[in-house]
Design an enzyme around this catalytic site. Sequence first.
Site, mmCIF file in Angstrom:
data_model
loop_
_atom_site.group_PDB
_atom_site.id
_atom_site.type_symbol
_atom_site.label_atom_id
_atom_site.label_comp_id
_atom_site.label_asym_id
_atom_site.label_seq_id
_atom_site.Cartn_x
_atom_site.Cartn_y
_atom_site.Cartn_z
ATOM 1 C CG ASN A 1 -45.823 31.864 40.096
ATOM 2 O OD1 ASN A 1 -45.748 31.545 38.912
ATOM 3 N ND2 ASN A 1 -45.963 33.116 40.474
ATOM 4 C CG HIS B 1 -41.092 31.207 35.238
ATOM 5 N ND1 HIS B 1 -41.067 32.275 34.369
ATOM 6 C CD2 HIS B 1 -40.967 31.725 36.478
ATOM 7 C CE1 HIS B 1 -40.898 33.398 35.065
ATOM 8 N NE2 HIS B 1 -40.839 33.086 36.344
ATOM 9 C CG HIS C 1 -47.894 38.176 37.648
ATOM 10 N ND1 HIS C 1 -46.698 38.772 37.981
ATOM 11 C CD2 HIS C 1 -48.735 39.188 37.326
ATOM 12 C CE1 HIS C 1 -46.827 40.095 37.877
ATOM 13 N NE2 HIS C 1 -48.058 40.365 37.472
ATOM 14 N NE ARG D 1 -44.704 40.924 33.989
ATOM 15 C CZ ARG D 1 -43.972 41.430 34.989
ATOM 16 N NH1 ARG D 1 -43.679 40.694 36.045
ATOM 17 N NH2 ARG D 1 -43.519 42.644 34.936
ATOM 18 N NE ARG E 1 -42.623 40.007 31.181
ATOM 19 C CZ ARG E 1 -41.854 40.771 31.962
ATOM 20 N NH1 ARG E 1 -41.025 40.212 32.819
ATOM 21 N NH2 ARG E 1 -41.916 42.083 31.897
ATOM 22 C CD GLU F 1 -47.988 36.393 41.854
ATOM 23 O OE1 GLU F 1 -47.314 36.857 40.934
ATOM 24 O OE2 GLU F 1 -47.520 35.629 42.704
ATOM 25 C CB THR G 1 -42.780 41.103 41.140
ATOM 26 O OG1 THR G 1 -43.605 40.415 40.210
ATOM 27 C CG2 THR G 1 -43.565 42.219 41.778
ATOM 28 C CD GLU H 1 -47.017 36.343 48.093
ATOM 29 O OE1 GLU H 1 -48.204 36.050 47.838
ATOM 30 O OE2 GLU H 1 -46.059 35.990 47.397
ATOM 31 C CG HIS I 1 -39.770 37.480 44.434
ATOM 32 N ND1 HIS I 1 -38.476 37.571 44.041
ATOM 33 C CD2 HIS I 1 -40.509 37.805 43.351
ATOM 34 C CE1 HIS I 1 -38.430 37.964 42.773
ATOM 35 N NE2 HIS I 1 -39.659 38.103 42.338
ATOM 36 N N GLY I 2 -38.195 34.282 45.245
ATOM 37 C CA GLY I 2 -36.804 33.847 45.325
ATOM 38 C C GLY I 2 -36.554 32.720 46.301
HETATM 39 N N1 PXP Z 1 -45.218 35.999 45.071
HETATM 40 C C1 PXP Z 1 -45.398 37.037 44.232
HETATM 41 C C2 PXP Z 1 -46.370 38.096 44.621
HETATM 42 C C3 PXP Z 1 -44.708 37.115 43.009
HETATM 43 O O1 PXP Z 1 -44.898 38.161 42.181
HETATM 44 C C4 PXP Z 1 -43.837 36.055 42.650
HETATM 45 C C5 PXP Z 1 -43.147 36.086 41.331
HETATM 46 O O2 PXP Z 1 -44.077 36.019 40.316
HETATM 47 C C6 PXP Z 1 -43.704 34.988 43.551
HETATM 48 C C7 PXP Z 1 -44.376 34.992 44.754
HETATM 49 C C8 PXP Z 1 -42.841 33.809 43.236
HETATM 50 O O3 PXP Z 1 -41.500 34.181 43.115
HETATM 51 P P1 PXP Z 1 -40.460 33.137 42.550
HETATM 52 O O4 PXP Z 1 -40.866 32.830 41.153
HETATM 53 O O5 PXP Z 1 -39.165 33.846 42.662
HETATM 54 O O6 PXP Z 1 -40.548 31.918 43.440
#
Ligand code: PXP
Length: 241
Positions: free
Chosen positions: A9, A12, A45, A47, A51, A72, A103, A153, A188-189
């Site tokens: 992803n 950032h 993503h 949004r 952002r 996303e 999220t 997911e 995520h995380g």
């Molecule tokens: N999967 C989904 C559906 C998400 O919304 C995000 C965050 O945008 C991620 C994975 C990736 O999360 P992280 O940036 O914490 O690795």
Amino acid sequence: MIHLRLGVNIDHVATLRNARGGAHPDPLAAAEMAIAAGADGITIHLREDRRHIRDADLAAIRAGIAAPLNLEMAGTEEMLRIALASNPHAACLVPERRAEVTTEGGLDVAGQRATLGPIVAALGAAGIRVSMFVDPDPHQLEASAAIGAAVVELHTGAYAHGKAGELARLAEGARIAASLGLECHAGHGLTYDNVAAVAAIPQVMELNIGHFIIGQAVFDGLPEVVRRMRAVMREARGAPR
Ligand code: PXP
């Protein structure tokens, strides 16, 4: 053992670019570099508030990479229109609140069947692989299968924050998802330190990882971080690095 895919992803990279308003660092360049280093796909993503990723980034990345693109998106008419026009490989429906930093928590598919069902159907009819970003809750998994999603997911945020019992919930969620005929992804995380236990869940086919990879790339460079994340995932899956 089935290959565990890594989706990187790159949101950032756009966050950093937007901090100064110019064109650097370029998310497309990051996408190309991540793929060259071994990522299986790219996740972005778009949004509602734009952002980080912007419409022009989606267009550039869609045109610029051959690897699968996972978009996303919130389940809104605007995002549906954009997804159908850009035709990514996959779309992951996520909950979105303007005030949130990221999220937080999974989508309430069970409570929003009436609004999400037509969106899933429209994306699916266009040949886009539809995923639902949900907590590992059996009701949400069943609702995802019932409205015709191909993929779920699992939200790994609570696990990543160290909440007791979450790894077992993820493993059970993955088992239930597979039994419902859903392909199971997770994200995520996730970091070098917590990814292995999730990567070892046999039904999980793909991990989507963003913030840690982009943050660690400041120190080690993006190709090195992608290669190392891949290696940790492979080892957790029982394959040699
Ligand atoms: N999967 C989904 C559906 C998400 O919304 C995000 C965050 O945008 C991620 C994975 C990736 O999360 P992280 O940036 O914490 O690795």
